[in-house]
Design a protein around this motif. Sequence first.
Motif, short mmCIF file in Angstrom:
data_model
loop_
_atom_site.label_atom_id
_atom_site.label_comp_id
_atom_site.label_asym_id
_atom_site.label_seq_id
_atom_site.Cartn_x
_atom_site.Cartn_y
_atom_site.Cartn_z
N PHE A 1 1.46 0.26 -10.75
CA PHE A 1 1.26 0.39 -9.15
C PHE A 1 -0.26 0.51 -8.95
O PHE A 1 -0.66 0.51 -7.85
N PHE A 2 -1.01 0.35 -10.07
CA PHE A 2 -2.50 0.11 -9.78
C PHE A 2 -3.06 -1.31 -10.32
O PHE A 2 -2.78 -1.16 -11.76
N ARG A 3 -3.39 -2.32 -9.66
CA ARG A 3 -3.83 -3.29 -10.44
C ARG A 3 -5.28 -3.46 -9.87
O ARG A 3 -6.24 -3.09 -10.64
N GLY B 1 0.66 -1.05 -0.13
CA GLY B 1 -0.03 -0.11 -0.13
C GLY B 1 0.80 1.35 -0.13
O GLY B 1 0.22 2.49 0.48
N GLY C 1 -6.47 -3.21 -6.30
CA GLY C 1 -6.58 -2.32 -4.95
C GLY C 1 -7.78 -2.88 -3.91
O GLY C 1 -8.42 -2.34 -3.48
N ARG D 1 0.15 -5.24 5.38
CA ARG D 1 -1.00 -5.78 4.65
C ARG D 1 -0.88 -7.23 4.72
O ARG D 1 0.42 -7.90 4.73
N CYS E 1 -7.26 10.35 -3.19
CA CYS E 1 -5.88 9.47 -3.05
C CYS E 1 -6.79 8.08 -3.22
O CYS E 1 -5.95 6.92 -3.14
N PHE F 1 -8.00 4.48 -4.71
CA PHE F 1 -7.70 3.81 -6.02
C PHE F 1 -8.34 4.09 -7.21
O PHE F 1 -7.81 4.25 -8.37
P1 A3P Z 1 -2.94 -5.29 -5.91
O1 A3P Z 1 -1.84 -5.73 -6.72
O2 A3P Z 1 -3.38 -6.00 -4.87
O3 A3P Z 1 -4.15 -4.48 -6.59
P2 A3P Z 1 2.63 -0.65 -3.32
O4 A3P Z 1 1.81 0.62 -3.51
O5 A3P Z 1 3.20 -0.69 -1.95
O6 A3P Z 1 3.50 -1.09 -4.63
O7 A3P Z 1 1.32 -1.68 -3.47
C1 A3P Z 1 0.59 -1.82 -4.54
C2 A3P Z 1 -0.76 -2.51 -4.31
O8 A3P Z 1 -1.73 -1.40 -3.77
C3 A3P Z 1 -1.45 -2.99 -5.38
O9 A3P Z 1 -2.40 -3.99 -4.86
C4 A3P Z 1 -2.45 -1.66 -5.67
O10 A3P Z 1 -3.44 -1.88 -6.72
C5 A3P Z 1 -2.67 -1.22 -4.70
N1 A3P Z 1 -3.01 0.16 -4.39
C6 A3P Z 1 -2.43 1.19 -5.42
N2 A3P Z 1 -3.11 2.36 -5.01
C7 A3P Z 1 -3.96 2.11 -4.03
C8 A3P Z 1 -4.99 2.98 -3.63
N3 A3P Z 1 -5.04 4.45 -3.88
N4 A3P Z 1 -5.90 2.42 -2.65
C9 A3P Z 1 -5.87 1.21 -2.46
N5 A3P Z 1 -4.95 0.49 -3.00
C10 A3P Z 1 -4.07 0.76 -3.98
#
Ligand code: A3P
Length: 317
Positions: free
Chosen positions: A281-283, A71, A285, A147, A252, A254
Motif C-alpha cells: 500500500f506504500f509505493r 489515497g 506516494g 486522484r 499520517c 507517507f
Molecule cells: P503510488 O502507487 O502512486 O505510490 P490506496 O491507499 O487507495 O490503495 O492508494 C495507494 C496509493 O497511495 C499509492 O500510490 C501509495 O503509495 C499512496 N499512499 C499510501 N499512503 C500514503 C500517504 N500516507 N500519503 C500519501 N500517499 C500515500
Amino acid sequence: TKEQSHKNQQKSPDIILSELPKERGWLSEHIHQYKGFWYATGVLQGLLALQQQHFKPKPNTVLLASYPKSGTTWLKALLFAIKNRAELDFNTHPLLSSNPHELVPHLEVYAFKHPTNPTPNTCLMHSHLAFNCLPELAYCKIVYVFRDPKDVLTSFWHFIQKSRPTELPFISLPEAFDQFTKGYSPFGPFWDHVMGYYKASLEFPKKVCFLKYEELKKDPIFNAKKLAEFLEQPFSLEEESEGIVERITELCSFEKLSNLEVNKQGTHTEFFIPTITNNVFFRQGKVGDFKNHLSDEMIEVLDEITKQKLDFDLMNT
Ligand code: A3P
C-alpha cells in the motif's frame, strides 16, 4: 430501478451473478457489471449481502469512499486519527503498530465475510463501491477521495503486479490501460465513480465531502482541518496551539507510515488474498509518477476522457 432491486432481493446471489455481463478481472478471475459498475465476484457477493440483509450503521458513522489507489490508506489513517483524537495518545497511537487497513474495515469485504450480519461494528469504515450501489446510508457522512486517473492507473497496475493471486495471468500496462479507458476496470468506470460522489457532494455538502489527493499533498494541514470541521469535530484553538494538527498530519504522512516496522514487514488479511503484505500500500506516494510509466499517447487519451467526463477542472476546483 426499485422494481429491479426488489426482484434482485428475491433471487439468490449465485443466480444474480450468473446473469450479469462479465469481463476479465485484475485481482480476481472475473468482474461483473452491476448497476453500471464492474465488481469482482467477492465484492459483488458482499454488495448483495448488504442490500439483502439491510445495512445498519451506528449513528455518526463516517464512510470513506474511494476508487482503488486514490489515497485510501492515507485517508483511513487521517480520519482515524482525527475522529478518535480525544482518546488517543501519540506515543502509543494505534497507527504506530497497525496498518490503517486493519483499523478501518472495508465494508464490502466485511459483508462478504459476514453475509448474514454485514454491518461492521465501528463508526469509521471504508468502501470502494460506487455511490449508486451504497446501501441505505441514513446516518452516514461520506468522505470521498479523488486522484488524477493517470496516477490511479499507474498505481493500480503496480499494485496488481505485487498482489495478484499467482494463478491469474500477467496483465500488461497497455492491457490494463485498455480496460481502464473502456470502463471495465475493477470498480470502474473510474470517471462515473468520481462523478457519482462529486454530484452527491454538490447536492448534500454537509453529508459528502469531496477531497483531492493532489490538494491533500499540497496542503495536508488545511485539509486535515477541513476534515475535522466536516466531521463536526473541529480542532479547538487549544489543540491548534499545541500543534495537534501538525502531529496528526506528520503521523499520517507517507514518510512516517511507510517507514514503520508494521508497514515494512507486517501483513494483514484481505479476502481475495489470504495474507497481504502491508508494504504494497506504500509505493511512492507522489503526484505525477505516471510520467515515468505511461506513453504520451496514453496520457493524451486519459486527459481527453477526463476533459469530457468530469464536470470539474482536475486540478483547480
Ligand atoms: P503510488 O502507487 O502512486 O505510490 P490506496 O491507499 O487507495 O490503495 O492508494 C495507494 C496509493 O497511495 C499509492 O500510490 C501509495 O503509495 C499512496 N499512499 C499510501 N499512503 C500514503 C500517504 N500516507 N500519503 C500519501 N500517499 C500515500
